[in-house]
Design a protein around this motif. Structure first.
Motif, mmCIF file in Angstrom:
data_model
loop_
_atom_site.group_PDB
_atom_site.id
_atom_site.type_symbol
_atom_site.label_atom_id
_atom_site.label_comp_id
_atom_site.label_asym_id
_atom_site.label_seq_id
_atom_site.Cartn_x
_atom_site.Cartn_y
_atom_site.Cartn_z
ATOM 1 N N ASN A 17 5.002 6.156 0.088
ATOM 2 C CA ASN A 17 4.762 4.898 0.783
ATOM 3 C C ASN A 17 3.270 4.617 0.928
ATOM 4 N N SER A 18 2.418 5.554 0.470
ATOM 5 C CA SER A 18 0.972 5.308 0.459
ATOM 6 C C SER A 18 0.339 6.129 -0.666
ATOM 7 N N TRP A 19 -0.864 5.710 -1.060
ATOM 8 C CA TRP A 19 -1.563 6.324 -2.185
ATOM 9 C C TRP A 19 -3.010 6.642 -1.823
ATOM 10 N N PRO A 20 -3.251 7.621 -0.955
ATOM 11 C CA PRO A 20 -4.630 7.946 -0.573
ATOM 12 C C PRO A 20 -5.460 8.484 -1.737
ATOM 13 N N GLU A 21 -4.810 9.002 -2.744
ATOM 14 C CA GLU A 21 -5.523 9.576 -3.892
ATOM 15 C C GLU A 21 -6.242 8.540 -4.744
ATOM 16 N N VAL A 22 -5.972 7.247 -4.552
ATOM 17 C CA VAL A 22 -6.627 6.223 -5.368
ATOM 18 C C VAL A 22 -7.882 5.641 -4.709
ATOM 19 N N ALA A 30 -5.981 2.130 -9.880
ATOM 20 C CA ALA A 30 -5.094 2.242 -8.726
ATOM 21 C C ALA A 30 -3.745 1.589 -9.012
ATOM 22 N N LYS A 31 -3.767 0.381 -9.590
ATOM 23 C CA LYS A 31 -2.523 -0.312 -9.914
ATOM 24 C C LYS A 31 -1.674 0.524 -10.861
ATOM 25 N N ALA A 41 7.001 -2.191 -7.679
ATOM 26 C CA ALA A 41 5.992 -2.665 -6.730
ATOM 27 C C ALA A 41 5.311 -3.952 -7.190
ATOM 28 N N ASN A 42 5.099 -4.830 -6.232
ATOM 29 C CA ASN A 42 4.295 -6.029 -6.437
ATOM 30 C C ASN A 42 2.907 -5.672 -5.907
ATOM 31 N N VAL A 43 2.025 -5.229 -6.810
ATOM 32 C CA VAL A 43 0.696 -4.760 -6.418
ATOM 33 C C VAL A 43 -0.249 -5.949 -6.335
ATOM 34 N N GLN A 44 -0.875 -6.107 -5.161
ATOM 35 C CA GLN A 44 -1.809 -7.208 -4.927
ATOM 36 C C GLN A 44 -3.193 -6.642 -4.659
ATOM 37 N N VAL A 45 -4.174 -7.060 -5.453
ATOM 38 C CA VAL A 45 -5.559 -6.643 -5.244
ATOM 39 C C VAL A 45 -6.219 -7.679 -4.338
ATOM 40 N N VAL A 46 -6.826 -7.190 -3.232
ATOM 41 C CA VAL A 46 -7.368 -8.064 -2.205
ATOM 42 C C VAL A 46 -8.764 -7.581 -1.818
ATOM 43 N N PRO A 47 -9.744 -8.491 -1.689
ATOM 44 C CA PRO A 47 -11.060 -8.074 -1.185
ATOM 45 C C PRO A 47 -10.918 -7.428 0.200
ATOM 46 N N ALA A 48 -11.680 -6.375 0.451
ATOM 47 C CA ALA A 48 -11.539 -5.573 1.674
ATOM 48 C C ALA A 48 -11.688 -6.376 2.956
ATOM 49 N N ASP A 49 -12.474 -7.440 2.941
ATOM 50 C CA ASP A 49 -12.710 -8.207 4.162
ATOM 51 C C ASP A 49 -11.805 -9.433 4.291
ATOM 52 N N SER A 50 -10.756 -9.504 3.489
ATOM 53 C CA SER A 50 -9.854 -10.664 3.516
ATOM 54 C C SER A 50 -8.823 -10.568 4.630
ATOM 55 N N PHE A 51 -8.408 -11.729 5.107
ATOM 56 C CA PHE A 51 -7.294 -11.806 6.033
ATOM 57 C C PHE A 51 -6.013 -11.813 5.215
ATOM 58 N N VAL A 52 -5.000 -11.112 5.693
ATOM 59 C CA VAL A 52 -3.697 -11.080 5.019
ATOM 60 C C VAL A 52 -2.614 -11.279 6.063
ATOM 61 N N TYR A 56 6.054 -7.624 6.772
ATOM 62 C CA TYR A 56 6.319 -6.365 6.074
ATOM 63 C C TYR A 56 7.216 -6.634 4.884
ATOM 64 N N ASN A 57 6.792 -6.201 3.701
ATOM 65 C CA ASN A 57 7.540 -6.417 2.469
ATOM 66 C C ASN A 57 7.617 -5.077 1.744
ATOM 67 N N THR A 58 8.805 -4.524 1.590
ATOM 68 C CA THR A 58 8.968 -3.189 1.008
ATOM 69 C C THR A 58 8.624 -3.126 -0.477
ATOM 70 N N ASP A 59 8.482 -4.260 -1.133
ATOM 71 C CA ASP A 59 8.114 -4.274 -2.548
ATOM 72 C C ASP A 59 6.628 -4.521 -2.766
ATOM 73 N N ARG A 60 5.883 -4.792 -1.697
ATOM 74 C CA ARG A 60 4.468 -5.145 -1.836
ATOM 75 C C ARG A 60 3.570 -3.955 -1.500
ATOM 76 N N VAL A 61 2.538 -3.792 -2.337
ATOM 77 C CA VAL A 61 1.485 -2.815 -2.067
ATOM 78 C C VAL A 61 0.159 -3.544 -2.235
ATOM 79 N N ARG A 62 -0.608 -3.618 -1.164
ATOM 80 C CA ARG A 62 -1.920 -4.262 -1.231
ATOM 81 C C ARG A 62 -2.986 -3.215 -1.493
ATOM 82 N N VAL A 63 -3.868 -3.534 -2.446
ATOM 83 C CA VAL A 63 -4.982 -2.655 -2.803
ATOM 84 C C VAL A 63 -6.252 -3.376 -2.366
#
Length: 78
Positions: A17-22, A30-31, A41-52, A56-63
């Motif tokens: 449920n998490s990927w600390p190794e990336v 990472a993707k 997984a629906n992998v979404q790349v997001v700038p670190a300072d973005s609002f999201v 909760y979506n079990t198919d989504r992983v935000r990077v």
């Protein structure tokens, strides 16, 4: 345990449920790792300072990545 005392497959217990190794890798690296572990997984790349959204979506992983496209914190399902 399954019938006959045989252990059930460890797949469900090992579901990630998490990927600390990336952390520190590029978003593409990472993707790739996340999709290897969770193909649906629906992998979404997001700038670190973005609002999201906080839903909760079990198919989504935000990077979350910094300005150099490096992962800044452990991606997780949600």
């Amino acid at each position: 345990m399954e019938a006959g005392g045989v252990p059930a497959p460890a797949v469900a217990a090992a579901a990630k449920n998490s990927w600390p190794e990336v952390v520190g890798l590029s978003s593409e690296e990472a993707k790739k790792k996340i999709v290897e572990d969770k193909p649906e997984a629906n992998v979404q790349v997001v700038p670190a300072d973005s609002f999201v959204t906080m839903d909760y979506n079990t198919d989504r992983v935000r990077v979350f990545v910094d300005s150099t496209d490096k992962v800044t914190k452990a991606p997780r399902i949600g």
